[in-house]
Structure formats: C-alpha cells, structure tokens
Write a protein that holds these residues in place. Structure first.
Motif, short mmCIF file in Angstrom:
data_model
loop_
_atom_site.label_atom_id
_atom_site.label_comp_id
_atom_site.label_asym_id
_atom_site.label_seq_id
_atom_site.Cartn_x
_atom_site.Cartn_y
_atom_site.Cartn_z
N TRP A 11 31.62 31.77 36.79
CA TRP A 11 32.79 31.37 36.00
C TRP A 11 33.65 32.57 35.67
O TRP A 11 33.19 33.51 35.04
CB TRP A 11 32.30 30.71 34.70
N LEU A 12 34.90 32.48 36.10
CA LEU A 12 35.88 33.49 35.69
C LEU A 12 36.48 33.00 34.39
O LEU A 12 37.48 32.28 34.37
CB LEU A 12 36.94 33.69 36.79
N ILE A 13 35.81 33.33 33.30
CA ILE A 13 36.28 32.94 31.96
C ILE A 13 37.19 34.08 31.50
O ILE A 13 36.78 35.24 31.50
CB ILE A 13 35.10 32.76 31.01
N HIS A 14 38.40 33.75 31.16
CA HIS A 14 39.33 34.83 30.81
C HIS A 14 40.31 34.39 29.75
O HIS A 14 40.48 33.20 29.46
CB HIS A 14 40.09 35.29 32.07
N GLN A 15 40.93 35.38 29.14
CA GLN A 15 42.03 35.19 28.21
C GLN A 15 43.12 36.11 28.73
O GLN A 15 43.07 37.31 28.49
CB GLN A 15 41.57 35.66 26.82
N GLY A 16 44.02 35.56 29.51
CA GLY A 16 45.02 36.42 30.16
C GLY A 16 44.32 37.40 31.08
O GLY A 16 43.58 37.01 31.97
N GLN A 17 44.52 38.70 30.83
CA GLN A 17 43.92 39.72 31.70
C GLN A 17 42.59 40.25 31.16
O GLN A 17 42.07 41.23 31.67
CB GLN A 17 44.91 40.86 31.90
N LYS A 18 42.07 39.59 30.14
CA LYS A 18 40.75 39.97 29.63
C LYS A 18 39.71 39.01 30.21
O LYS A 18 39.91 37.80 30.20
CB LYS A 18 40.73 39.89 28.09
N ILE A 19 38.63 39.58 30.72
CA ILE A 19 37.66 38.80 31.49
C ILE A 19 36.29 38.88 30.82
O ILE A 19 35.90 39.93 30.30
CB ILE A 19 37.62 39.33 32.93
N TYR A 20 35.58 37.73 30.84
CA TYR A 20 34.22 37.72 30.30
C TYR A 20 33.27 38.21 31.39
O TYR A 20 33.11 37.55 32.42
CB TYR A 20 33.87 36.30 29.84
N PHE A 21 32.67 39.36 31.18
CA PHE A 21 31.89 40.03 32.21
C PHE A 21 30.60 40.58 31.59
O PHE A 21 30.36 41.80 31.56
CB PHE A 21 32.73 41.16 32.81
N PRO A 22 29.74 39.64 31.08
CA PRO A 22 28.53 40.11 30.39
C PRO A 22 27.54 40.66 31.40
O PRO A 22 27.48 40.19 32.53
CB PRO A 22 28.00 38.84 29.73
N ASN A 23 26.77 41.63 31.01
CA ASN A 23 25.73 42.21 31.89
C ASN A 23 26.29 42.60 33.25
O ASN A 23 25.66 42.40 34.29
CB ASN A 23 24.56 41.23 32.08
N ASN A 24 27.54 43.08 33.23
CA ASN A 24 28.14 43.60 34.45
C ASN A 24 28.31 42.57 35.55
O ASN A 24 28.28 42.90 36.74
CB ASN A 24 27.31 44.78 34.97
N PHE A 91 50.20 28.58 36.83
CA PHE A 91 50.08 27.20 36.33
C PHE A 91 50.70 27.08 34.93
O PHE A 91 51.40 26.11 34.64
CB PHE A 91 48.61 26.76 36.27
N LYS A 92 50.46 28.07 34.10
CA LYS A 92 50.95 28.00 32.73
C LYS A 92 52.47 28.09 32.65
O LYS A 92 53.07 27.56 31.74
CB LYS A 92 50.35 29.14 31.90
N THR A 93 53.07 28.80 33.61
CA THR A 93 54.53 28.99 33.55
C THR A 93 55.26 27.99 34.45
O THR A 93 56.47 28.09 34.60
CB THR A 93 54.92 30.43 33.94
N HIS A 94 54.51 27.04 35.04
CA HIS A 94 55.15 26.01 35.88
C HIS A 94 54.64 24.62 35.53
O HIS A 94 54.27 23.84 36.41
CB HIS A 94 54.93 26.33 37.37
N GLN A 95 54.66 24.32 34.25
CA GLN A 95 54.18 23.00 33.81
C GLN A 95 55.23 21.92 33.99
O GLN A 95 54.93 20.75 33.89
CB GLN A 95 53.75 23.07 32.34
N PHE A 96 56.47 22.36 34.26
CA PHE A 96 57.55 21.40 34.48
C PHE A 96 58.28 21.73 35.78
O PHE A 96 58.38 22.89 36.17
CB PHE A 96 58.53 21.42 33.30
N CYS A 97 58.76 20.69 36.42
CA CYS A 97 59.44 20.84 37.71
C CYS A 97 60.76 21.59 37.52
O CYS A 97 61.57 21.22 36.67
CB CYS A 97 59.68 19.45 38.29
N GLY A 98 60.99 22.61 38.34
CA GLY A 98 62.23 23.38 38.26
C GLY A 98 63.42 22.62 38.81
O GLY A 98 64.57 23.01 38.61
N LYS A 99 63.16 21.51 39.51
CA LYS A 99 64.22 20.74 40.13
C LYS A 99 64.69 19.59 39.24
O LYS A 99 65.88 19.40 39.06
CB LYS A 99 63.68 20.18 41.46
N CYS A 100 63.71 18.83 38.68
CA CYS A 100 64.11 17.65 37.89
C CYS A 100 63.61 17.70 36.45
O CYS A 100 63.97 16.85 35.64
CB CYS A 100 63.64 16.37 38.57
#
Ligand SMILES: [Zn+2]
Length: 264
Positions: A11-24, A91-100
């Motif tokens: 699982w790539l669990i993240h908050q923006g550019q912060k990543i959950y990387f326990p035990n390396n 995905f977060k910055t394209h939740q709405f169609c740029g055309k309609c």
C-alpha cells in the motif's frame, strides 16, 4: 479502477508527497487490515511481486517519510512512488470535466478521468510537464548555479546545481536547453546531448536531462532567479550539491568524469 477488499498487497499510503514507509518498506496487508475498505483504492503497479495499491490519507497522523528521502531506492521503485503521488495529484485536480464542467470519474481501463455526462464523455489524461535539466562543461570545469529558492537565511547562496527550466509551448527540448542556460547565466552552449530522464512528482514534471559544452559568453546572472553561478573545477571540492538518486547528481557526476578524462 480496481477496488480491493480481500486482496492483499503493498500500500502506497500517502499524504501528498509524504509516504508511509514503516520498517523501510511500504505497508503490506489487506484493505480490511489497513482499514481502507470504504476508501477509493486503485492498483498502480506491482511492488515486490505483489499488487501495489494507492491510498491517500488526508487526516491520519503517521510517521511519514518525504518522497525526496526515498531517492536511494532502486529507480523502478522510486518511479512507482512518483506515479502514485502524481496520479493522485491528477485525480484530485481533475474532478470536473474541463469541457462541460460535469463530474468525472477515474477511467476503468487507463490512467485518465472520464466525464460522466453521457453527451460528453470527454477523457482527460494526466498532465505531465516536461522540464529540461542540463550540465554545461567548459574544459575542466562545470557550470553550477544557486537559485533564489535555495538561498540561506543569512542571504548567502545555498545548494548549487545544474540549470533547469520548463519547456514552453512549441519548443524543442534542445531549444529549451539553449534558452534556459542563456537566460539564467548569459552563456551560449553547443554540442547538446540527451542524457536521461526522471519522473519528478513535485508535483508533475518529467525531467529531461542533457549534457552540453560551453560555446561563448561570460556569466551574467538572471537575478530574479539565480543568486550565483560559477565554473567549478572537477579536481576541487564542489559546494553543496544535489543528493544521489537525482538526475541532477547524475549529470554532475557524468560531467566531472568527462572533465577528468579530458584532463588525462
Ligand atoms: Zn464533459
């Protein structure tokens, strides 16, 4: 989009550019174990022969690791983390169609979002911004610059690195390389050669690296961007420069090797 409930994987669990990387390493388990069942989960590749799922956590507090602090990982792994962070940003910055203007959903069959308006169905693909990065050599010396964003608290120059800049609409990479070096330092270059590339999720670049040779001119700084730029000899200690794992570090290393070869 693939929803996972029973499947196990990394699982790539993240908050923006912060990543959950326990035990390396990334977290391993099922969606139930990771309390992720009700969340939007997509598979973004494979990690150590198991599926790799992407999951953004906006609330939870964890011991996060910065994406930049994982540059020592093998390139394939680092680039997968980049993919996850970049896709999520897309995905977060394209939740709405740029055309309609209607809502979109993640497309089921490729990295894209699709407009849910049946009269439109417009697909938008991840925005990747190409940016060039170039190491310039003049006989036994490399050109390194220190940027405004790396300035120290006391106003002195901090990190020194190779030059970089975004590709403008209608430019070839080579034109961008020439323009950026000239704008930032007043130096004209020649013999521009492709070196390699690096996806760079800060937030959505593709760094395209080049080597080049000095042609003419004296250093003249673009002061809004550059604090200092100097020629540094290959056989003298360099100032503080980028960490290993970055394409900037690889370009510097390759240039110093050419300097050394030429000197022998
Ligand atoms: Zn639409």
């Amino acid at each position: 989009m693939k929803f996972a409930t029973q499947e196990t994987g990394f699982w790539l669990i993240h908050q923006g550019q912060k990543i959950y990387f326990p035990n390396n390493n990334l977290a391993f388990g099922s969606a139930i174990e990771l309390e992720a069942v009700s969340k939007r989960i997509i598979q973004i590749g494979e990690w150590e022969n198991a599926p790799l799922y992407l999951l953004e956590e906006s609330q939870e507090e964890r011991e996060w690791t910065g994406l930049r602090d994982l540059l020592h990982l093998p390139k394939e792994k680092f680039n997968l983390l980049n993919r996850g962070v970049e896709l999520n940003h897309f995905f977060k910055t394209h939740q709405f169609c740029g055309k309609c203007g209607h809502q979109t959903q993640i497309a089921p069959d490729e990295w894209a979002v699709q407009c849910q308006n049946s009269a439109c169905h417009y697909r938008t693909y991840p925005v990747i911004c190409p940016s060039i990065i170039v190491a310039v050599r003049k006989e036994a010396e490399i050109l390194l610059a220190s940027h405004q964003r790396h300035i120290r608290r006391d106003g002195s120059a901090g990190l020194y690195t190779v030059l970089a800049g975004f590709v403008e609409v209608g430019e070839t990479f080579e034109q961008t390389v020439e323009r950026e070096v000239f704008e930032e330092t007043g130096i004209k270059i020649k013999n521009i050669r492709y070196f390699g590339s690096q996806p760079w999720a800060f937030p959505n670049s593709q760094m395209v690296g080049f080597l080049a040779d000095y042609d003419s001119g004296e250093i003249r700084l673009q002061e809004e961007e550059i604090v200092d730029a100097q020629w540094f000899r290959f056989d003298q200690p360099l100032p503080q420069h980028p960490a290993d794992g970055t394409i900037a570090a690889a370009l510097i290393k390759a240039t110093l090797e050419i300097c050394q070869k030429e000197a022998n």
